[in-house]
Design a protein around this motif. Structure first.
Motif, short mmCIF file in Angstrom:
data_model
loop_
_atom_site.label_atom_id
_atom_site.label_comp_id
_atom_site.label_asym_id
_atom_site.label_seq_id
_atom_site.Cartn_x
_atom_site.Cartn_y
_atom_site.Cartn_z
N GLY A 37 0.79 -1.22 0.00
CA GLY A 37 0.00 0.00 0.00
C GLY A 37 0.83 1.27 0.00
N PRO A 38 0.15 2.40 -0.04
CA PRO A 38 0.86 3.68 -0.16
C PRO A 38 1.47 4.19 1.16
CG PRO A 38 -1.50 4.06 -0.09
CD PRO A 38 -1.31 2.57 -0.14
N TRP A 39 0.91 3.79 2.29
CA TRP A 39 1.25 4.46 3.55
C TRP A 39 2.76 4.51 3.85
CZ3 TRP A 39 -1.33 7.87 6.13
CH2 TRP A 39 -0.93 8.23 7.42
N PRO A 40 3.48 3.40 3.81
CA PRO A 40 4.92 3.49 4.13
C PRO A 40 5.71 4.26 3.08
CG PRO A 40 4.12 1.21 4.23
CD PRO A 40 3.08 2.02 3.54
N ARG A 41 5.12 4.42 1.90
CA ARG A 41 5.83 5.06 0.77
C ARG A 41 5.51 6.54 0.64
NH1 ARG A 41 4.27 0.23 0.62
NH2 ARG A 41 5.85 -1.38 0.24
N LEU A 42 4.58 7.03 1.46
CA LEU A 42 4.33 8.47 1.49
C LEU A 42 5.53 9.16 2.12
CD1 LEU A 42 0.63 8.61 2.81
CD2 LEU A 42 1.41 8.74 0.43
N THR A 43 5.68 10.42 1.83
CA THR A 43 6.72 11.19 2.52
C THR A 43 6.27 11.43 3.96
OG1 THR A 43 5.75 13.33 1.99
CG2 THR A 43 7.28 12.36 0.37
N PRO A 44 7.19 11.66 4.87
CA PRO A 44 6.78 12.00 6.24
C PRO A 44 5.79 13.16 6.27
CG PRO A 44 9.11 11.52 6.21
CD PRO A 44 8.66 11.52 4.78
N ALA A 45 5.98 14.15 5.42
CA ALA A 45 5.09 15.30 5.40
C ALA A 45 3.67 14.89 5.02
CB ALA A 45 5.61 16.36 4.43
N GLU A 46 3.53 13.95 4.08
CA GLU A 46 2.20 13.49 3.68
C GLU A 46 1.52 12.72 4.81
OE1 GLU A 46 2.64 12.91 -1.15
OE2 GLU A 46 3.64 11.45 0.18
N ARG A 47 2.27 11.90 5.52
CA ARG A 47 1.67 11.20 6.66
C ARG A 47 1.29 12.19 7.76
NH1 ARG A 47 5.79 7.26 5.41
NH2 ARG A 47 7.14 8.04 7.09
N ILE A 48 2.13 13.18 7.97
CA ILE A 48 1.82 14.20 8.97
C ILE A 48 0.50 14.88 8.66
CG2 ILE A 48 2.55 16.50 9.76
CD1 ILE A 48 5.45 15.39 9.71
N ASP A 49 0.23 15.16 7.40
CA ASP A 49 -1.02 15.82 7.01
C ASP A 49 -2.23 14.98 7.41
OD1 ASP A 49 0.29 18.01 5.98
OD2 ASP A 49 0.19 17.33 3.88
N VAL A 50 -2.16 13.67 7.18
CA VAL A 50 -3.28 12.80 7.53
C VAL A 50 -3.47 12.74 9.05
CG1 VAL A 50 -4.19 10.45 7.41
CG2 VAL A 50 -2.99 11.42 5.44
N VAL A 51 -2.38 12.60 9.78
CA VAL A 51 -2.47 12.54 11.24
C VAL A 51 -2.95 13.88 11.80
CG1 VAL A 51 -1.18 12.14 13.38
CG2 VAL A 51 -0.74 10.70 11.38
N GLN A 52 -2.56 14.98 11.16
CA GLN A 52 -3.06 16.29 11.59
C GLN A 52 -4.57 16.38 11.41
OE1 GLN A 52 -0.97 19.25 12.85
NE2 GLN A 52 -3.05 19.18 13.66
N ALA A 53 -5.08 15.86 10.31
CA ALA A 53 -6.54 15.84 10.10
C ALA A 53 -7.21 14.99 11.17
CB ALA A 53 -6.85 15.31 8.71
N PHE A 54 -6.62 13.85 11.46
CA PHE A 54 -7.13 12.99 12.53
C PHE A 54 -7.17 13.74 13.86
CE2 PHE A 54 -5.58 10.27 16.06
CZ PHE A 54 -6.73 9.55 16.29
N SER A 55 -6.12 14.50 14.15
CA SER A 55 -6.04 15.23 15.41
C SER A 55 -7.19 16.21 15.56
CB SER A 55 -4.70 15.98 15.49
OG SER A 55 -4.59 16.69 16.71
N GLY A 56 -7.50 16.93 14.50
CA GLY A 56 -8.60 17.89 14.56
C GLY A 56 -9.93 17.21 14.80
#
Length: 480
Positions: free
Chosen positions: A59-78
């Motif tokens: 899948g894509p998750w491990p291959r995303l850049t750290p910045a892209e994963r951060i964006d998803v986790v930031q959305a989760f945080s909100g």
């Protein structure tokens, strides 16, 4: 609104259970069933691990850049922040944590971890180039460890899930969460939030199950790392399995922490502090400082003040904001605590407050009486074994050196405090006590700093950059 559930969160959707077992979630306050959820079977764990394995390997998750994963986790945080009150209420319902503590620590402190890890991840050294000792540069990468089995306990379920889930996600791992059977409801709410945040299918999978099925998850060949919080006995078993398989493991285990009251301590302020540090979550906390070390010169004074302070705490319905101590999570836990209270009396400790039997005015629920023992010898079982309830042991000492020796005379080394008017003296004590966290006139857990224990209190650290590092592997790339 019904809290019942009929499925698991696997591969980005709600999956029907493969077994027929049910978990009855029972209110510790009313002793009534408040919800039923499916009980995970081996086949459900296999499906969850397979989904996590696919998401990691393909899948894509491990291959995303750290910045892209951060964006998803930031959305989760909100999204998580918007539901803090709902999360706190669910935890109060399922495990009896007082609403005050649930709204202070159970939900908000879990969310604070998300924000702290996001800050850490933004500045983390995911890849760096070093000047090699042989003359050529070396690229050092931190890559995700793989599929993580995250196993939280029932006492602070969201707090302990987040300490594993969030750093794992930011590192690029995929996760199978196995909530404790006593507290599965908050994990369903978590799944809804993750799904809404756009976490890809298979990246997080949640299956509530008991101990035997949990052991299947630990030993599953598709799992690369196990992150566990719970009892030392269970941690030893998990560590043995992981050691045999050379599987990465981190263990946050028990404690029997000491609070050292120095001769110059402000006793009123100390007692107020100890009411929280010793009795947080009704004593159901691994960091609870239930050994109170008092100088002989002020021993009677400390015992009297502590007993009066604890006697003034309100015991009752955890949904009542006035309640400071709620029920134990289950009948077996209340029975365990009462057995230790009886044992303390048999061992010769002096019962100053409390004892066996229900608290006054309580006619139902798994409540025990907040109990204070005096004249406790540190060799007694009530001073050496983790009780996990509102039972305090006041131990006398003569001089600071003896206080430090007694504090260190434990198989555990998780937390502790010192109470004094002299900050320098307090820091000196803090440096001498062998624990992973310590407080001078306070106790807290700062998500920017590592949390964990010495000795039988565990292996590895959570929080801070050190907690994020637990979910990475180092790779060195050499260039000509």
């Amino acid at each position: 609104m019904s809290l019942d559930r009929d499925s698991f969160y696997i591969d980005g959707g709600w999956a029907a259970p493969r077994g027929s077992g049910l978990i009855e979630v029972v209110s510790p306050h009313t002793e009534q069933v408040v919800a039923t959820v499916p009980e995970g079977a081996v086949a459900d764990i296999d499906a969850a691990v397979a989904a996590a394995r696919r998401a990691f390997d393909e899948g894509p998750w491990p291959r995303l850049t750290p910045a892209e994963r951060i964006d998803v986790v930031q959305a989760f945080s909100g999204l998580y922040a918007a539901r803090l009150g709902e999360m706190a209420d669910v935890i109060t319902t399922e495990m009896g944590s007082t609403t005050t503590f649930a709204n202070l620590a159970q939900a908000p402190a879990a969310w604070m971890q998300v924000e702290a890890f996001l800050t850490i991840a933004r500045d983390y050294g995911w890849e760096e180039t070093r000047a090699g000792a042989l003359g050529s540069p070396v690229i050092v990468r931190r890559e995700p460890v793989g599929v993580v089995a995250a196993i939280p306990p029932w006492n602070v379920p969201q707090f302990t899930i987040m300490s594993k889930l969030v750093p794992a996600l930011l590192a690029g791992c995929t996760v199978v969460v196995k909530p404790a059977p006593e507290t599965p409801l908050d994990a369903y709410l978590l799944a809804e939030i993750l799904d809404e945040a756009g976490v890809p299918p298979g990246v997080v999978n949640i299956v509530a199950a008991g101990r035997e099925v949990g052991e299947h998850l630990v030993s599953h060949p598709g799992v690369d790392k196990v992150a566990f919080t719970g009892s030392t006995a269970a941690g030893r078993r998990i560590g043995a399995i992981c050691g045999q398989q050379l599987k990465r493991v981190s263990l946050e285990l028990g404690g029997k922490s000491a609070a050292i009251v120095l001769e110059d301590a402000d006793l009123a302020a100390t007692v107020e502090g100890l009411k929280f540090t010793a009795l947080m979550n009704s004593g159901q906390a691994c960091v609870a400082q239930t050994r109170i070390l008092a100088p002989r010169s002020r021993y009677a004074e400390v015992v009297e003040a502590l007993a009066a302070g604890v006697a003034g705490m309100q015991v009752g319905d955890p949904a009542d904001p006035a309640s400071e101590i709620g029920p134990m999570v289950a009948a077996r836990q209340a029975e365990r605590v009462e057995k230790y209270i009886a044992l303390g009396q048999e061992e010769g400790a002096r019962l100053v407050l409390g004892g066996t039997g229900r608290p006054e005015g309580v006619d139902r629920g798994w409540y025990v009486r907040p109990t204070v023992f005096a004249d406790v010898d540190n060799r007694m079982r009530i001073a050496q074994e983790e009780i996990f309830g509102p039972v305090l042991s006041v131990i006398p000492y003569e001089g600071t050196d003896e206080a430090v020796r007694i504090a260190n005379d434990s198989e555990y080394g998780l937390a502790g405090t010192v109470w004094t008017a002299d900050d320098a003296a307090g820091l000196d004590v803090a440096r001498r006590v062998r624990t992973g966290t310590y407080g001078v006139n306070t106790y807290t857990m700062d998500m920017a700093a590592p949390f964990g224990g010495y000795k039988s209190s565990g292996v590895g650290r959570e929080f801070g950059p050190e907690g994020l590092a637990q979910y990475t592997e180092y790779k060195s790339i050499y260039t000509a």
